[in-house]
Scaffold this motif. Structure first.
Motif, PDB file in Angstrom:
ATOM      1  N   LEU A  98      43.988  -3.426  72.402  1.00 19.07           N
ATOM      2  CA  LEU A  98      42.889  -2.460  72.465  1.00 19.07           C
ATOM      3  C   LEU A  98      41.721  -3.045  73.275  1.00 19.07           C
ATOM      4  CD1 LEU A  98      42.780  -1.269  68.741  1.00 19.07           C
ATOM      5  CD2 LEU A  98      43.298   0.188  70.704  1.00 19.07           C
ATOM      6  N   PRO A  99      40.844  -2.175  73.811  1.00 16.57           N
ATOM      7  CA  PRO A  99      39.574  -2.675  74.350  1.00 16.57           C
ATOM      8  C   PRO A  99      38.782  -3.357  73.234  1.00 16.57           C
ATOM      9  CG  PRO A  99      39.960  -0.408  75.021  1.00 16.57           C
ATOM     10  CD  PRO A  99      40.974  -0.719  73.963  1.00 16.57           C
ATOM     11  N   VAL A 100      37.838  -4.205  73.603  1.00 20.91           N
ATOM     12  CA  VAL A 100      37.152  -5.027  72.610  1.00 20.91           C
ATOM     13  C   VAL A 100      36.426  -4.201  71.554  1.00 20.91           C
ATOM     14  CG1 VAL A 100      35.324  -6.735  72.275  1.00 20.91           C
ATOM     15  CG2 VAL A 100      36.942  -6.998  74.168  1.00 20.91           C
ATOM     16  N   ASP A 101      35.623  -3.228  71.965  1.00 24.23           N
ATOM     17  CA  ASP A 101      34.849  -2.452  70.992  1.00 24.23           C
ATOM     18  C   ASP A 101      35.762  -1.684  70.042  1.00 24.23           C
ATOM     19  OD1 ASP A 101      32.514  -3.394  72.076  1.00 24.23           O
ATOM     20  OD2 ASP A 101      32.088  -1.580  73.243  1.00 24.23           O
ATOM     21  N   GLU A 102      36.763  -1.000  70.605  1.00 25.00           N
ATOM     22  CA  GLU A 102      37.715  -0.269  69.768  1.00 25.00           C
ATOM     23  C   GLU A 102      38.502  -1.235  68.891  1.00 25.00           C
ATOM     24  OE1 GLU A 102      37.064   0.364  72.860  1.00 25.00           O
ATOM     25  OE2 GLU A 102      36.860   2.533  73.159  1.00 25.00           O
ATOM     26  N   GLY A 103      38.775  -2.432  69.416  1.00 26.89           N
ATOM     27  CA  GLY A 103      39.508  -3.427  68.650  1.00 26.89           C
ATOM     28  C   GLY A 103      38.757  -3.875  67.414  1.00 26.89           C
ATOM     29  N   LEU A 104      37.437  -4.025  67.522  1.00 23.39           N
ATOM     30  CA  LEU A 104      36.636  -4.411  66.369  1.00 23.39           C
ATOM     31  C   LEU A 104      36.645  -3.324  65.300  1.00 23.39           C
ATOM     32  CD1 LEU A 104      33.622  -6.040  68.253  1.00 23.39           C
ATOM     33  CD2 LEU A 104      35.365  -7.231  66.889  1.00 23.39           C
ATOM     34  N   VAL A 105      36.545  -2.071  65.746  1.00 20.07           N
ATOM     35  CA  VAL A 105      36.618  -0.945  64.802  1.00 20.07           C
ATOM     36  C   VAL A 105      37.974  -0.915  64.120  1.00 20.07           C
ATOM     37  CG1 VAL A 105      36.633   1.573  64.612  1.00 20.07           C
ATOM     38  CG2 VAL A 105      34.935   0.446  66.065  1.00 20.07           C
ATOM     39  N   PHE A 106      39.029  -1.073  64.934  1.00 15.42           N
ATOM     40  CA  PHE A 106      40.383  -1.001  64.400  1.00 15.42           C
ATOM     41  C   PHE A 106      40.660  -2.162  63.446  1.00 15.42           C
ATOM     42  CE2 PHE A 106      44.942  -1.540  64.313  1.00 15.42           C
ATOM     43  CZ  PHE A 106      45.378  -0.241  64.178  1.00 15.42           C
ATOM     44  N   GLN A 107      40.182  -3.345  63.777  1.00 17.23           N
ATOM     45  CA  GLN A 107      40.387  -4.508  62.908  1.00 17.23           C
ATOM     46  C   GLN A 107      39.787  -4.259  61.526  1.00 17.23           C
ATOM     47  OE1 GLN A 107      38.952  -8.253  64.458  1.00 17.23           O
ATOM     48  NE2 GLN A 107      39.088  -9.269  62.468  1.00 17.23           N
ATOM     49  N   SER A 108      38.598  -3.679  61.498  1.00 21.40           N
ATOM     50  CA  SER A 108      37.953  -3.374  60.215  1.00 21.40           C
ATOM     51  C   SER A 108      38.775  -2.380  59.411  1.00 21.40           C
ATOM     52  CB  SER A 108      36.546  -2.830  60.470  1.00 21.40           C
ATOM     53  OG  SER A 108      35.911  -2.497  59.257  1.00 21.40           O
ATOM     54  N   LEU A 109      39.270  -1.342  60.086  1.00 24.69           N
ATOM     55  CA  LEU A 109      40.108  -0.350  59.405  1.00 24.69           C
ATOM     56  C   LEU A 109      41.379  -0.985  58.865  1.00 24.69           C
ATOM     57  CD1 LEU A 109      39.818   2.683  61.877  1.00 24.69           C
ATOM     58  CD2 LEU A 109      38.858   2.552  59.570  1.00 24.69           C
ATOM     59  N   ALA A 110      41.993  -1.839  59.687  1.00 21.04           N
ATOM     60  CA  ALA A 110      43.244  -2.482  59.279  1.00 21.04           C
ATOM     61  C   ALA A 110      43.028  -3.391  58.074  1.00 21.04           C
ATOM     62  CB  ALA A 110      43.825  -3.277  60.450  1.00 21.04           C
ATOM     63  N   GLU A 111      41.979  -4.197  58.107  1.00 21.02           N
ATOM     64  CA  GLU A 111      41.718  -5.113  56.998  1.00 21.02           C
ATOM     65  C   GLU A 111      41.372  -4.365  55.719  1.00 21.02           C
ATOM     66  OE1 GLU A 111      38.791  -7.643  58.786  1.00 21.02           O
ATOM     67  OE2 GLU A 111      40.300  -9.018  59.608  1.00 21.02           O
ATOM     68  N   ASN A 112      40.691  -3.239  55.852  1.00 16.68           N
ATOM     69  CA  ASN A 112      40.389  -2.412  54.682  1.00 16.68           C
ATOM     70  C   ASN A 112      41.632  -1.718  54.142  1.00 16.68           C
ATOM     71  OD1 ASN A 112      37.660  -3.046  54.692  1.00 16.68           O
ATOM     72  ND2 ASN A 112      37.093  -1.290  55.952  1.00 16.68           N
ATOM     73  N   SER A 113      42.688  -1.679  54.954  1.00 15.22           N
ATOM     74  CA  SER A 113      43.949  -1.054  54.533  1.00 15.22           C
ATOM     75  C   SER A 113      44.965  -2.074  54.029  1.00 15.22           C
ATOM     76  CB  SER A 113      44.562  -0.273  55.713  1.00 15.22           C
ATOM     77  OG  SER A 113      43.691   0.760  56.133  1.00 15.22           O
ATOM     78  N   GLY A 114      44.539  -3.334  53.887  1.00 16.74           N
ATOM     79  CA  GLY A 114      45.419  -4.338  53.298  1.00 16.74           C
ATOM     80  C   GLY A 114      46.152  -5.220  54.284  1.00 16.74           C
ATOM     81  N   TRP A 115      45.707  -5.240  55.546  1.00 18.19           N
ATOM     82  CA  TRP A 115      46.352  -6.080  56.552  1.00 18.19           C
ATOM     83  C   TRP A 115      45.492  -7.303  56.841  1.00 18.19           C
ATOM     84  CZ3 TRP A 115      51.173  -4.714  57.356  1.00 18.19           C
ATOM     85  CH2 TRP A 115      51.543  -3.371  57.208  1.00 18.19           C
ATOM     86  N   LYS A 116      46.152  -8.416  57.157  1.00 16.63           N
ATOM     87  CA  LYS A 116      45.446  -9.653  57.498  1.00 16.63           C
ATOM     88  C   LYS A 116      45.694  -9.995  58.965  1.00 16.63           C
ATOM     89  CE  LYS A 116      45.113 -14.580  56.333  1.00 16.63           C
ATOM     90  NZ  LYS A 116      43.662 -14.592  56.222  1.00 16.63           N
ATOM     91  N   LEU A 117      44.626 -10.312  59.678  1.00 12.32           N
ATOM     92  CA  LEU A 117      44.745 -10.733  61.075  1.00 12.32           C
ATOM     93  C   LEU A 117      45.374 -12.121  61.126  1.00 12.32           C
ATOM     94  CD1 LEU A 117      43.997 -10.065  64.067  1.00 12.32           C
ATOM     95  CD2 LEU A 117      41.879 -11.329  63.665  1.00 12.32           C
TER      96      LEU A 117
END
Length: 240
Positions: free
Chosen positions: A160-179
């Motif tokens: 993803l682009p950086v800005d969208e990636g930060l948004v997506f990372q937050s959504l993913a972590e709130n959904s139970g995923w670990k980077l």
């Protein structure tokens, strides 16, 4: 990267005259970086020309790869490119939305370069909109699909682009995923980063470390390929 009607790699060729998504440097970096080595069943969400499916097939000759593409012309192009490659027996392409895809088995690895513009002005070209805008696949829909289609201990990779990636990372972590792994991509030192590559796994999975790195495409002169970039793409780019 020049947008010709085809792009030739060391072991396969990508024809791209029918697809709105052309071969681009960040997608090539993603195909070479994604964590796919030990996977047996890989899902490519939003296959486009089939570039990522072919790159990971070259890297993992034991894997069976399922590619899903909603656009009919891109689906035909991906099917053509896979069929003309040495990896045709590994890849199967489906023309459907991922929300409607119902495979008989789950996957142990997912790769995706999804539509990412959440609010940008749209192009008059409907195919470009479908490829680039998240109307056809929102971040929430993508996370739902990943949860439905991935095995419990599976891993998934996203570009993803950086800005969208930060948004997506937050959504993913709130959904139970670990980077698990992250690569930030720059054109060259001193420039702003323009892409974020991320690999996730379920937060319940044990002993997951985290590797964060950055990659420059060019040296500081803006013309000479960076040694680390050359190293990553050496099995794919003809000039390396």
């Amino acid at each position: 990267m020049a947008r010709n009607s085809f792009f030739k790699f060391k072991q396969f060729t990508i024809n791209q005259d029918k697809s709105a998504m052309k071969v681009c440097t960040d997608a090539c970096v993603f195909g070479a970086w994604a964590d796919v080595e030990k996977a047996e069943r890989i899902l490519d969400i939003g296959a486009g020309t089939g570039l990522l499916s072919l790159m990971v097939a070259q890297r993992n000759r034991e894997a069976k790869i399922t590619a899903v593409e909603i656009d009919k012309d891109a689906f035909l192009q991906a099917t053509e490119n896979a069929g003309n490659s040495p990896f045709k027996s590994q890849i199967e392409v489906f023309n459907t939305a991922i929300q409607d895809f119902l495979p008989s088995e789950k996957f142990d690895c997912i790769i995706t370069n999804p539509p990412f513009f959440q609010s940008d002005l749209k192009s008059p070209d409907a195919k470009i909109n479908l490829a680039h805008h998240a109307d056809s696949l929102s971040f929430e829909d993508l996370l739902t699909a990943i949860k439905r289609l991935l095995q419990p201990n599976g891993k998934w990779n996203i570009l993803l682009p950086v800005d969208e990636g930060l948004v997506f990372q937050s959504l993913a972590e709130n959904s139970g995923w670990k980077l698990r792994r992250e690569l930030t991509l720059y054109h060259q030192k001193g420039k702003k980063p323009f892409r974020k590559l991320m690999s996730f796994q379920s937060i319940e999975s044990a002993d997951i470390g985290q590797l964060i790195a950055e990659l420059f495409i060019y040296e500081e002169d803006g013309k000479t390929f960076h040694p680390e970039f050359r190293k990553l793409l050496k099995d794919f780019y003809l000039q390396f």
